[in-house]
Design an enzyme around this catalytic site. Sequence first.
Site, PDB file in Angstrom:
ATOM      1  N   HIS A 175       7.286  72.365  57.071  1.00  0.00           N
ATOM      2  CA  HIS A 175       6.367  73.226  56.939  1.00  0.00           C
ATOM      3  C   HIS A 175       5.599  71.956  55.746  1.00  0.00           C
ATOM      4  O   HIS A 175       6.767  71.902  54.608  1.00  0.00           O
ATOM      5  CB  HIS A 175       6.180  74.222  56.499  1.00  0.00           C
ATOM      6  N   ARG A 221      -6.632  84.766  53.675  1.00  0.00           N
ATOM      7  CA  ARG A 221      -5.634  85.471  53.573  1.00  0.00           C
ATOM      8  C   ARG A 221      -6.022  87.049  52.684  1.00  0.00           C
ATOM      9  O   ARG A 221      -7.542  87.042  51.973  1.00  0.00           O
ATOM     10  CB  ARG A 221      -4.946  85.400  52.623  1.00  0.00           C
ATOM     11  N   CYS A 261       1.193  77.443  61.207  1.00  0.00           N
ATOM     12  CA  CYS A 261       2.294  77.331  61.513  1.00  0.00           C
ATOM     13  C   CYS A 261       2.865  78.148  63.489  1.00  0.00           C
ATOM     14  O   CYS A 261       2.881  76.775  63.751  1.00  0.00           O
ATOM     15  CB  CYS A 261       3.961  77.489  61.008  1.00  0.00           C
ATOM     16  N   ASP A 293      -2.183  71.506  56.170  1.00  0.00           N
ATOM     17  CA  ASP A 293      -1.593  71.480  57.001  1.00  0.00           C
ATOM     18  C   ASP A 293      -0.382  70.739  58.003  1.00  0.00           C
ATOM     19  O   ASP A 293      -1.664  70.495  58.595  1.00  0.00           O
ATOM     20  CB  ASP A 293      -1.537  72.821  57.069  1.00  0.00           C
ATOM     21  N   HIS A 330       3.389  70.768  59.645  1.00  0.00           N
ATOM     22  CA  HIS A 330       3.885  70.326  60.492  1.00  0.00           C
ATOM     23  C   HIS A 330       5.114  69.417  60.760  1.00  0.00           C
ATOM     24  O   HIS A 330       4.420  68.446  61.699  1.00  0.00           O
ATOM     25  CB  HIS A 330       4.310  71.801  60.992  1.00  0.00           C
ATOM     26  N   LYS A 390      12.477  75.997  50.062  1.00  0.00           N
ATOM     27  CA  LYS A 390      11.199  75.160  49.691  1.00  0.00           C
ATOM     28  C   LYS A 390      11.099  74.003  48.248  1.00  0.00           C
ATOM     29  O   LYS A 390      11.957  74.681  47.359  1.00  0.00           O
ATOM     30  CB  LYS A 390       9.389  75.380  50.100  1.00  0.00           C
ATOM     31  N   GLN A 403      -6.511  74.597  54.358  1.00  0.00           N
ATOM     32  CA  GLN A 403      -4.868  73.908  54.197  1.00  0.00           C
ATOM     33  C   GLN A 403      -4.814  72.473  54.549  1.00  0.00           C
ATOM     34  O   GLN A 403      -5.667  72.317  55.525  1.00  0.00           O
ATOM     35  CB  GLN A 403      -3.754  74.723  54.623  1.00  0.00           C
TER      36      GLN A 403
END
Length: 682
Positions: free
Chosen positions: A540, A391, A362, A411, A413, A494, A409
């Site tokens: 997100h 991670r 992000c 991912d 946004h 979320k 991910q």
Amino acid sequence: MAEVHQTITVTLNGSSKEVDSAQTGEQLFADNRNVIAVSINGTPRDIYTPLHDGDTVDPITLDSPEGLAIMRHSTTHVMAQAVQDLFDGVKLGIGPVIDNGFYYDFDVAQPFTPDDLKKIEKRMQRIVKDNQLFRRRVVTEDEARAEEKDQQYKLELIGAKESEIEADAKTEVSSGELSMYDNIDRDGKTVWKDLCRGPHLPSTKYIGAFKLQRTAAAYWRGDEKNPMLQRIYGTAWNSKEELKDYLAKLDEAARRDHRKLGADLDLFSFPEEIGPGLVVFHPKGGTIINVMEDYSRKMHRRGGYSFVQTPHITKGGLYETSGHLSWYKDGMFPPMHLDEEFNADGSVKKPGQDYYLKPMNCPMHNLIFASRQRSYRELPLRLFEFGTVYRYEKSGVVHGLTRVRGLTQDDSHIYCTREQMKDELKRILKFVLQLLKDFGLEDFYLELSTKDEHKYVGSDEIWEEATRTLREVGEESGLELVDDPAGAAFYGPKISVQARDAIGRTWQISTLQLDFNEPHLFGLEYIDKDGQRKEPVMIHRALFGSVERFFAILLEHYAGAFPAWLAPVQVEGIAVADKYNDYLKSVFDDLANNDIRGEIDYSDDRFGKKIRNASKQKVPFTLIAGEEDASKNAVSFRFRDGSQLNGVAKDYAVELISKVCSTHEQIVSDEDFVRVSGYQAA
């Protein structure tokens, strides 16, 4: 003179009730033997806890989720008592309840063996039969230290700040008062005790059917710098029938374990030379990943997303701006200090900087938004990336593909106006659910994660607006919406999409997070139609969650038997004899020209062994060619359940397979194939 009884007023089932001041839940629910604990003002407590004027009291029954958890925790104490009865010098770690069971960590001289588990289980059965009472005592910190003077791990927890204690360890101790639980035999003698927050069952007679399942090594508090302890896992249920059903489900889950299937089907591995939690996908696994990603890309293009790509490493300042270094540093790999320059005398000429492997995409997407002035006409701006992040998961929690250190991910946004926010969330949720259905998942509910009062940024007003909006979107979806108190990330609440797989297990998959804070931290702005500069709202959204974890979920959901569109090998070719290989190859050339993934078994194995190999590899379609097939320019089909379609014209077979592989249908039998393909016999 008659004795005067004092009374208090409590709220029970929504109504006021006057009771004796000495009464407890034990007397209040004496007519219901299924009540094993009480909730007092929303906090679970032992059934014999004294009541006070004004308390709201609710029963906790043995057959409720809360009651089952209490029964399992009491079983944990019985297990720890049995271990200390049977083995000398045992040091106790922690013993929390987990999904469908419990565990306890022990420091023992030798690892437990399967025979040891049998002995422990037998001793537990004796303890349960003895009908020992569980009784709570409040103790001071000094008293607790004195009682646990020989238990180094308990001493470490006593007096620790609650913020320093992991969730599992809070079973034992938390801020506020400390308490010990005594196990008391029929003669009133304390035969065992443990530091614990509780609550517990009234006595061991309420413990139903239990089973010790396995042992594992586990670092104390999950830190590889700490001593290695021996963990015993177990499960407990209210009846033998429930235990039997659960163990049968476990057997099925073991058959579907993605780590086993990954090896059996040659999909992926975790080479020691690379490191724990870092996966390499083999050709077949890589094929599935590519199919997953290609389909996702196609649907995102149709959904109006713009594709971006960002680097795997960045200066630490980026994550200082985003707040991740404040809130998430323990989950990040250590920094690399780079770019430092020195003078000839060794003094620093140019200070270096810390670079980090990115744990999130992000902040980089925020920089893309901020790269030029934005207009309201560009919003919603939907950025999408298959971005690999890193991670630093502790080695004790790394688990196959579901908990890794390097993950990709899918991912996204989305940047939108305040006015667009709710409609955009509804649109995203609809998009997410449809894509998950395309991959074969059908049974969903939603979870709303709200603010952790100890871990958040931004104003209460912003959090309230974001949470309210997400709740409205979740409720309007028509799906069940379950609360997850304090489960939100530090920057916003979320909604999580929870999916049940083929054997009823629940997996958290997609997440939608509302974020008013990062746009402010990064100074993101757009020019509104009135010419004013305004901050966008940021959403997100991870659809798969991570490609690796979603791969594992699908692998277990399908037990390795993927539908044809996802299968790494869609068609296996087997000739009855080697002289028909050339003919079979001509069929597979036509399949390849139609983008069908096929292989011919050219091995020296006998025909029957080749058929069995194709079955073990869970290939959707096996094409067989022999004398009659070759003479008629045809092939024979064999399906996963062993059923067959014989003498299908070669060109027609290619057409039918192409048609079926263009759908997302699961094909197991000849009947499935006929239904989906529209096959008609000549």
